[in-house]
Design an enzyme around this catalytic site. Structure first.
Site, short mmCIF file in Angstrom:
data_model
loop_
_atom_site.label_atom_id
_atom_site.label_comp_id
_atom_site.label_asym_id
_atom_site.label_seq_id
_atom_site.Cartn_x
_atom_site.Cartn_y
_atom_site.Cartn_z
N ASP A 162 19.94 17.16 19.62
CA ASP A 162 20.73 16.63 18.51
C ASP A 162 20.10 15.38 17.90
O ASP A 162 20.76 14.61 17.21
CB ASP A 162 22.18 16.36 18.96
CG ASP A 162 22.28 15.20 19.93
OD1 ASP A 162 21.22 14.80 20.48
OD2 ASP A 162 23.39 14.70 20.15
N HIS B 105 -7.67 5.62 10.27
CA HIS B 105 -6.22 5.80 10.49
C HIS B 105 -5.85 5.63 11.96
O HIS B 105 -5.03 6.38 12.50
CB HIS B 105 -5.75 7.14 9.92
CG HIS B 105 -5.79 7.16 8.42
ND1 HIS B 105 -5.97 8.31 7.69
CD2 HIS B 105 -5.69 6.16 7.51
CE1 HIS B 105 -5.97 8.01 6.39
NE2 HIS B 105 -5.82 6.71 6.27
N ASP C 266 -3.74 -3.47 9.34
CA ASP C 266 -3.24 -2.93 8.06
C ASP C 266 -1.76 -2.68 8.33
O ASP C 266 -1.38 -1.65 8.87
CB ASP C 266 -3.98 -1.65 7.70
CG ASP C 266 -3.64 -1.16 6.29
OD1 ASP C 266 -2.57 -1.53 5.76
OD2 ASP C 266 -4.44 -0.36 5.74
N ASP D 28 1.77 -3.75 1.17
CA ASP D 28 0.61 -3.16 1.85
C ASP D 28 -0.44 -4.25 2.01
O ASP D 28 -1.05 -4.67 1.02
CB ASP D 28 0.09 -1.98 1.00
CG ASP D 28 -0.93 -1.13 1.74
OD1 ASP D 28 -1.30 -1.48 2.88
OD2 ASP D 28 -1.38 -0.12 1.17
N HIS E 87 -4.81 1.67 -4.89
CA HIS E 87 -3.83 2.72 -5.21
C HIS E 87 -2.59 2.04 -5.77
O HIS E 87 -2.35 0.86 -5.51
CB HIS E 87 -3.50 3.56 -3.96
CG HIS E 87 -3.05 2.77 -2.76
ND1 HIS E 87 -1.76 2.29 -2.61
CD2 HIS E 87 -3.71 2.36 -1.65
CE1 HIS E 87 -1.66 1.64 -1.46
NE2 HIS E 87 -2.83 1.65 -0.86
N GLU F 37 -8.37 -3.25 -1.86
CA GLU F 37 -8.64 -3.20 -0.42
C GLU F 37 -10.03 -2.72 -0.05
O GLU F 37 -10.19 -1.67 0.57
CB GLU F 37 -7.59 -2.33 0.28
CG GLU F 37 -7.32 -0.98 -0.38
CD GLU F 37 -6.29 -0.18 0.41
OE1 GLU F 37 -6.44 -0.07 1.64
OE2 GLU F 37 -5.33 0.33 -0.20
N TYR G 283 -17.37 -1.20 7.24
CA TYR G 283 -17.17 -0.68 8.60
C TYR G 283 -18.53 -0.45 9.25
O TYR G 283 -19.34 0.32 8.73
CB TYR G 283 -16.34 0.61 8.55
CG TYR G 283 -15.08 0.40 7.74
CD1 TYR G 283 -13.94 -0.15 8.32
CD2 TYR G 283 -15.05 0.67 6.37
CE1 TYR G 283 -12.80 -0.41 7.56
CE2 TYR G 283 -13.91 0.43 5.60
CZ TYR G 283 -12.79 -0.11 6.21
OH TYR G 283 -11.68 -0.37 5.45
N ARG H 248 -11.57 -5.10 6.66
CA ARG H 248 -10.92 -4.73 5.40
C ARG H 248 -9.97 -5.86 5.04
O ARG H 248 -9.36 -6.46 5.93
CB ARG H 248 -10.16 -3.40 5.53
CG ARG H 248 -9.37 -3.04 4.26
CD ARG H 248 -8.93 -1.56 4.22
NE ARG H 248 -7.89 -1.21 5.16
CZ ARG H 248 -8.04 -0.51 6.26
NH1 ARG H 248 -9.25 -0.08 6.59
NH2 ARG H 248 -7.04 -0.23 7.04
N GLU I 27 -6.88 -6.74 2.08
CA GLU I 27 -6.05 -6.05 1.10
C GLU I 27 -4.87 -6.91 0.64
O GLU I 27 -4.13 -7.43 1.46
CB GLU I 27 -5.50 -4.75 1.72
CG GLU I 27 -4.49 -4.02 0.86
CD GLU I 27 -4.01 -2.71 1.48
OE1 GLU I 27 -3.96 -2.63 2.72
OE2 GLU I 27 -3.70 -1.78 0.71
#
Ligand SMILES: [Mn+2]
Length: 412
Positions: A23, A228, A245, A256, A341, A366, A370, A379, A381
């Site tokens: 549930d 990621h 990030d 962000d 973006h 950003e 690397y 990075r 941003e």
């Protein structure tokens, strides 16, 4: 509504509540389009727009699930009809159970039905959403109606932010800033990535954010080179950098942020050299975000900025650049993602990408470098608002980014 065809209806559905198993369900997140258009942050809500409805009260209708005492006790009260109006400004509120009957009646006056399909450039949804089920059912029941797309209209209007939206986004950025300042005094060799995550979520929630605007990346050392990386389960080592990030949501608006800081509070000479290069690209790229700029042109310029920094750092040589494949420029070896973006109700928000940029669009900036062979990735941003004239306004202008400021705050 001003952009809709004559005699047309547009319908916007809420998100489902997504099951885990047994549930258990995931916390509800409203579909951003119905939220943007109505402010209704409740499941099973439908917004119907029909500018040419014969009966004026049917030009805007919000359908909400009928609440009762049992629901009030177990889940907390849902919107009453009066509250539906208060939240949305829409005068006509009906119970959801009346939808099919009302919809049939209005469809007999209409020629066209606007469906809200998902045309985001990065969407990869495999679930059948509530919107999908509505589209399927309506196509079956009303095969003689013409269909049209809501999404292009939403992409255009959601891409340009209203002053009220900018205020909420500024609040989200300010909360993110508080979290970042908090962890500058917390990070030291031996802390774990998830401990940093815990510091941030504490600061976000106590400032009335629901939490992270997107899954947080707290990546020390070489983890930063997994773009990621979401595990956040390693100890931070002396001499390493941590790429974070991570940012707060506020009132369903995203911020962000990315910052990269030294675990021990002091950049090495090489780390600082690369850090300054990324920071220069970020500053120069930001200046390019002005009305009239084209998305494709902007990204080409950012690539050029990055290429000259990588040459100066000795990561690329002249031959790499002279022999590069224009479809896959040499800089991509060290900077493999886009520079910007749209951001707003979605972290990767709606917005025009093929027409020239306009004032009050909000973009991230950003850049990153690397370098797995050197054990770190950097990075940086911020989120910026395009202005009618001059440089963009940085919603994160108060969040420390200069290497010296980061070092002095970490050693305070
Ligand atoms: Mn971003």
């Amino acid at each position: 509504m001003a952009q809709m065809q004559p005699k047309s209806i547009a319908v916007f559905n809420s998100n489902d509540i997504y099951p885990i198993s047994a549930d258990s369900v995931l916390p509800f997140e409203q579909h951003r389009d119905i939220f943007y258009l109505s402010g209704a942050d409740q499941e099973e809500t439908i917004l119907l727009l029909f500018p040419d409805a014969i009966d004026k009260k049917h030009r805007e209708i919000l359908f909400v699930t009928e609440t009762n005492d049992h629901i009030a006790v177990w889940e907390g009260a849902k919107l009453t009809k009066e509250q539906g109006t208060e939240v949305s400004g829409i005068q006509t509120i009906y119970w959801l159970s009346d939808f099919d009957k009302v919809f049939f009646n209005l469809m007999t006056e209409a020629d066209t039905i606007y469906f809200n399909t998902n045309e985001h450039y990065r969407q990869a949804v495999v679930n059948e959403t509530r919107e999908d089920r509505f589209i399927k059912k309506t196509k079956e029941q009303y095969p003689a109606h013409k269909v049209a797309k809501s999404n292009p209209i939403l992409q255009e209007i959601r891409g340009i932010k209203e002053p009220e939206e900018l205020e909420l986004m500024q609040t989200a950025c300010n909360i993110t800033g508080k979290g970042f300042r908090r962890l500058l005094g917390f990070v030291k060799p031996g802390v774990w990535e998830h401990e940093i995550e815990a510091e941030l979520i504490h600061e976000f929630i106590r400032n009335r954010s629901k939490g992270f605007a997107y899954p947080p990346i707290i990546a020390s050392g070489n983890n930063a080179n997994v773009l990621h990386y979401l595990e956040n389960n390693k100890a931070c080592k002396d001499g390493d950098l941590i790429l974070m990030d991570v940012a707060a949501e506020y009132a369903n608006y995203s911020s962000d942020l990315t910052r990269t800081i030294p675990v021990n509070g002091k950049f090495t000479k090489r780390q600082k050299e690369v850090y300054e290069a990324v920071l220069r690209v970020k500053k120069d790229a930001t200046k390019l975000l002005v009305p009239g700029m084209l998305w494709a042109e902007y990204h080409k310029e950012c690539g050029n900025l990055m290429t000259s920094e990588l040459l100066a750092l000795g990561l690329l040589d002249k031959a790499d650049v002279q022999n590069e494949n224009p479809d896959r420029p040499a800089y991509k070896k060290y900077f493999m993602h886009g520079t910007s973006h749209h951001i707003g109700l979605n972290t990767h928000d709606y917005g025009e990408l093929k027409k020239p940029m306009q004032a009050n669009m909000v973009f991230t900036v950003e850049p990153g470098i690397y370098i797995p062979e050197e054990g770190f990735g950097i990075r940086l941003e911020d989120d910026v608002v395009i202005q009618e004239k001059g440089e963009p306004f940085n919603l994160m202008g108060n969040i420390p980014i200069e290497a010296e400021e980061i070092e002095s705050l970490m050693n305070a």
